[in-house]
Structure formats: structure tokens, C-alpha cells
Scaffold this motif. Structure first.
Motif, PDB file in Angstrom:
ATOM      1  N   TYR A  65      25.529  54.995  22.781  1.00  0.00           N
ATOM      2  CA  TYR A  65      24.390  54.484  22.017  1.00  0.00           C
ATOM      3  C   TYR A  65      23.267  53.973  22.923  1.00  0.00           C
ATOM      4  CZ  TYR A  65      27.936  54.654  18.368  1.00  0.00           C
ATOM      5  OH  TYR A  65      28.934  55.051  17.521  1.00  0.00           O
ATOM      6  N   GLY A  66      23.116  54.601  24.072  1.00  0.00           N
ATOM      7  CA  GLY A  66      22.060  54.209  24.993  1.00  0.00           C
ATOM      8  C   GLY A  66      22.349  52.956  25.791  1.00  0.00           C
ATOM      9  N   ILE A  67      23.539  52.394  25.619  1.00  0.00           N
ATOM     10  CA  ILE A  67      23.901  51.165  26.332  1.00  0.00           C
ATOM     11  C   ILE A  67      24.641  51.521  27.626  1.00  0.00           C
ATOM     12  CG2 ILE A  67      25.213  49.010  26.224  1.00  0.00           C
ATOM     13  CD1 ILE A  67      24.913  49.120  23.188  1.00  0.00           C
ATOM     14  N   LYS A  68      24.319  50.799  28.701  1.00  0.00           N
ATOM     15  CA  LYS A  68      25.024  50.954  29.968  1.00  0.00           C
ATOM     16  C   LYS A  68      25.616  49.608  30.379  1.00  0.00           C
ATOM     17  CE  LYS A  68      22.124  54.699  31.781  1.00  0.00           C
ATOM     18  NZ  LYS A  68      21.235  55.134  32.888  1.00  0.00           N
ATOM     19  N   LYS A  69      26.746  49.679  31.064  1.00  0.00           N
ATOM     20  CA  LYS A  69      27.340  48.458  31.614  1.00  0.00           C
ATOM     21  C   LYS A  69      27.238  48.497  33.133  1.00  0.00           C
ATOM     22  CE  LYS A  69      32.035  50.439  31.690  1.00  0.00           C
ATOM     23  NZ  LYS A  69      33.411  50.333  31.174  1.00  0.00           N
ATOM     24  N   LEU A  70      27.295  47.338  33.743  1.00  0.00           N
ATOM     25  CA  LEU A  70      27.273  47.231  35.199  1.00  0.00           C
ATOM     26  C   LEU A  70      28.696  47.127  35.716  1.00  0.00           C
ATOM     27  CD1 LEU A  70      25.656  46.682  37.908  1.00  0.00           C
ATOM     28  CD2 LEU A  70      25.994  44.252  37.385  1.00  0.00           C
ATOM     29  N   GLN A  71      29.062  48.041  36.624  1.00  0.00           N
ATOM     30  CA  GLN A  71      30.341  47.916  37.331  1.00  0.00           C
ATOM     31  C   GLN A  71      30.023  47.450  38.747  1.00  0.00           C
ATOM     32  OE1 GLN A  71      32.794  51.460  37.220  1.00  0.00           O
ATOM     33  NE2 GLN A  71      33.828  50.713  35.407  1.00  0.00           N
ATOM     34  N   ILE A  72      30.637  46.363  39.153  1.00  0.00           N
ATOM     35  CA  ILE A  72      30.316  45.782  40.454  1.00  0.00           C
ATOM     36  C   ILE A  72      31.586  45.329  41.174  1.00  0.00           C
ATOM     37  CG2 ILE A  72      29.899  43.478  39.460  1.00  0.00           C
ATOM     38  CD1 ILE A  72      27.619  43.213  41.582  1.00  0.00           C
ATOM     39  N   MET A  73      31.622  45.618  42.479  1.00  0.00           N
ATOM     40  CA  MET A  73      32.744  45.199  43.315  1.00  0.00           C
ATOM     41  C   MET A  73      32.444  43.834  43.914  1.00  0.00           C
ATOM     42  SD  MET A  73      35.307  47.376  43.596  1.00  0.00           S
ATOM     43  CE  MET A  73      36.034  46.850  45.149  1.00  0.00           C
ATOM     44  N   LEU A  74      33.489  43.049  44.125  1.00  0.00           N
ATOM     45  CA  LEU A  74      33.344  41.805  44.857  1.00  0.00           C
ATOM     46  C   LEU A  74      34.603  41.537  45.655  1.00  0.00           C
ATOM     47  CD1 LEU A  74      34.207  38.876  42.534  1.00  0.00           C
ATOM     48  CD2 LEU A  74      33.501  41.008  41.485  1.00  0.00           C
ATOM     49  N   THR A  75      34.456  40.871  46.755  1.00  0.00           N
ATOM     50  CA  THR A  75      35.592  40.458  47.576  1.00  0.00           C
ATOM     51  C   THR A  75      35.654  38.942  47.543  1.00  0.00           C
ATOM     52  OG1 THR A  75      35.308  42.369  49.039  1.00  0.00           O
ATOM     53  CG2 THR A  75      36.632  40.537  49.861  1.00  0.00           C
ATOM     54  N   ILE A  76      36.851  38.397  47.311  1.00  0.00           N
ATOM     55  CA  ILE A  76      37.004  36.944  47.233  1.00  0.00           C
ATOM     56  C   ILE A  76      38.080  36.460  48.192  1.00  0.00           C
ATOM     57  CG2 ILE A  76      36.261  36.820  44.826  1.00  0.00           C
ATOM     58  CD1 ILE A  76      39.259  36.511  44.068  1.00  0.00           C
ATOM     59  N   VAL A  77      37.927  35.235  48.655  1.00  0.00           N
ATOM     60  CA  VAL A  77      38.991  34.539  49.375  1.00  0.00           C
ATOM     61  C   VAL A  77      39.816  33.828  48.315  1.00  0.00           C
ATOM     62  CG1 VAL A  77      39.542  32.755  51.064  1.00  0.00           C
ATOM     63  CG2 VAL A  77      37.574  34.251  51.430  1.00  0.00           C
ATOM     64  N   ASP A  78      41.094  34.195  48.219  1.00  0.00           N
ATOM     65  CA  ASP A  78      41.927  33.747  47.098  1.00  0.00           C
ATOM     66  C   ASP A  78      41.986  32.223  46.940  1.00  0.00           C
ATOM     67  OD1 ASP A  78      42.480  36.395  46.546  1.00  0.00           O
ATOM     68  OD2 ASP A  78      44.265  36.430  47.812  1.00  0.00           O
ATOM     69  N   ASP A  79      42.021  31.495  48.065  1.00  0.00           N
ATOM     70  CA  ASP A  79      42.148  30.043  47.991  1.00  0.00           C
ATOM     71  C   ASP A  79      40.845  29.356  47.592  1.00  0.00           C
ATOM     72  OD1 ASP A  79      44.740  30.308  48.726  1.00  0.00           O
ATOM     73  OD2 ASP A  79      44.485  29.667  50.801  1.00  0.00           O
ATOM     74  N   LEU A  80      39.727  30.098  47.634  1.00  0.00           N
ATOM     75  CA  LEU A  80      38.423  29.486  47.383  1.00  0.00           C
ATOM     76  C   LEU A  80      37.798  29.893  46.056  1.00  0.00           C
ATOM     77  CD1 LEU A  80      36.814  29.850  50.942  1.00  0.00           C
ATOM     78  CD2 LEU A  80      37.954  27.851  49.980  1.00  0.00           C
ATOM     79  N   VAL A  81      38.128  31.092  45.581  1.00  0.00           N
ATOM     80  CA  VAL A  81      37.453  31.610  44.386  1.00  0.00           C
ATOM     81  C   VAL A  81      38.469  32.060  43.339  1.00  0.00           C
ATOM     82  CG1 VAL A  81      35.849  33.336  43.484  1.00  0.00           C
ATOM     83  CG2 VAL A  81      35.491  32.388  45.773  1.00  0.00           C
ATOM     84  N   SER A  82      38.289  31.600  42.124  1.00  0.00           N
ATOM     85  CA  SER A  82      39.065  32.069  40.976  1.00  0.00           C
ATOM     86  C   SER A  82      38.162  32.981  40.157  1.00  0.00           C
ATOM     87  CB  SER A  82      39.532  30.893  40.121  1.00  0.00           C
ATOM     88  OG  SER A  82      39.895  31.328  38.823  1.00  0.00           O
TER      89      SER A  82
END
Length: 230
Positions: free
Chosen positions: A184-201
Motif C-alpha cells: 500500500y505504498g508503505i515502506k519500513k526501515l530495516q537497520i542494523m546496530l551493534t550493542i555492548v550487552d552489558d551497556l545496552v538493552s
């Protein structure tokens, strides 16, 4: 065994991936898995038809994401930035006279004498430093693929991505992204990220940053598509 690919934005990296997929339908195993999603997200754009095998694989994974999604676990895959290994610094050779002088000083040390307060304090500081460095080494990283969905087809996807990338915190590194049609003309953003497990949830990142004001002006919801330990 984990598979490693290098610099998938370069011709040499794509050529290696193309050769790898010559006799394979998927990155690892016999069904689509999170390993396929990791490589899919690492490609900045749809590959040229010059890379026949990569193009075939990319279209297949792209179709699966639109229709049914990918749930296989995979065996592990690593994406690195360059084919060229970084040079390892060689420490300067120790001065032989200085070493000899240190040996002479060692001869004067009373190995069985009592520790002074300064020596005890120094030993405690060394132990604390070793303990701290051990904790740092234990802190792992994860590679995450997110689906970020807009409110409707009128949402400015460029501003949406800028808003997402504006989120900054220790242990978070944004990576490659692409827009994926959902209908229906809608697009989603797919994005990669890298996290440090102890710092980011990732849950906290979504609930307290990506889906609250002012970013929720553009973002309706976020879903975790793939989560792999590095």
C-alpha cells in the motif's frame, strides 16, 4: 562453525560472497536463518545482477521477509570491514643495560622480608586493575536487525531514519540500513546496530527511546528481526 565475510560494500567482498553462494541456497544450513538476515542487512543496496548468486539469494531472502519472515537460528556469521588485516604493533626492544641493571636491583631484594604498606597498596591496586580488565573482556557484543515501522505512507522516511540514528548512548553503534516495501505504498526501515550487552538493552532502547516523543512522531513501532551474539 561461524562464517566470516569482509566488506560487503566492495566489489571484492561481493565477489567472495558470490563464490560462496555458488553451491549454497543459504548462508548456513538448509533453511533461511538469522545468518541470512545478518548478511542481508550488511548489504547497502540490492546487489547487481553481475553477482548472479548473490542476486538470487538476496531476492529470495527479501521475498521471505515480506511473506513469512525468517526464524532459523543459523550457525553464526561475522561481517568485517576489510580484507586487509591491521598491522600489529611490535614493542621496542628492551635496553640490555637497563635490563641488566634491573637484574642487579633484584639481587638486593629481600624476598622473605615483610611487605610495607606501600607494597600492600600497590598489590591491591594491581589486583583491582586485573579484576576490572577481566570484567571488560567478559562483556560481549551483539548484532541486532530492527524493523522500524512508520505511521503511514505519508511519513517522511528520511526524517524517520535521522530520528532513529539521533539516539546515542554508550555501547550503541548504528550500522547499515535500507527501506523495505510492506504494501500500500508503505515502506519500513530495516537497520542494523551493534550493542555492548552489558551497556545496552534492546527492549529499553525501543521502549524508552525509539517509541517515545519526539521520535514517535515518525515511528509507530519497532520489532527485533534478528539478534546474534558476536
Amino acid at each position: 562453525m561461524a562464517v566470516t565475510f569482509y566488506d560487503l560494500s566492495s566489489a571484492s567482498g561481493l565477489k567472495k560472497l558470490d563464490e560462496y553462494l555458488l553451491s549454497r541456497s543459504y548462508i548456513t544450513g538448509y533453511q533461511a536463518s538469522k545468518d541470512d538476515l545478518t548478511v542481508y542487512a550488511a548489504l547497502p543496496t540490492a546487489p547487481s545482477t553481475e553477482y548472479v548468486n548473490v542476486s538470487r539469494w538476496f531476492k529470495h531472502i527479501d521475498a521471505l521477509l515480506r511473506i513469512s519472515g525468517v526464524s532459523g537460528e543459523g550457525s553464526g556469521v561475522t561481517i568485517k570491514g576489510s580484507l586487509v588485516a591491521e598491522p600489529v604493533a611490535t614493542p621496542p626492544a628492551a635496553d640490555t643495560k637497563a635490563a641488566a641493571a634491573e637484574d642487579d636491583d633484584d639481587d638486593d631484594v629481600d624476598l622473605f622480608g615483610e611487605e610495607t604498606e606501600e607494597e600492600k597498596k600497590a598489590a591491591e591496586e594491581r589486583a583491582a586493575a586485573v579484576k576490572a580488565s577481566g570484567k571488560k573482556k567478559e562483556s560481549g557484543k551483539s548484532s541486532v536487525l530492527l524493523d522500524v515501522k512508520p505511521w503511514d505512507d505519508e511519513t517522511d522516511m528520511k526524517k524517520l531514519e535521522e530520528a532513529v540514528r539521533s539516539v546515542s548512548m554508550e555501547g550503541l553503534l548504528w550500522g547499515a540500513s535500507k527501506l523495505v516495501p510492506v504494501g500500500y505504498g508503505i515502506k519500513k526501515l530495516q537497520i542494523m546496530l551493534t550493542i555492548v550487552d552489558d551497556l545496552v538493552s534492546v527492549d529499553t532502547l525501543i521502549e524508552e527511546h525509539l517509541t517515545v516523543e519526539p521520535i514517535n512522531e515518525y515511528v509507530q513501532s519497532c520489532d527485533i528481526v534478528a539478534f546474534n551474539k558476536i
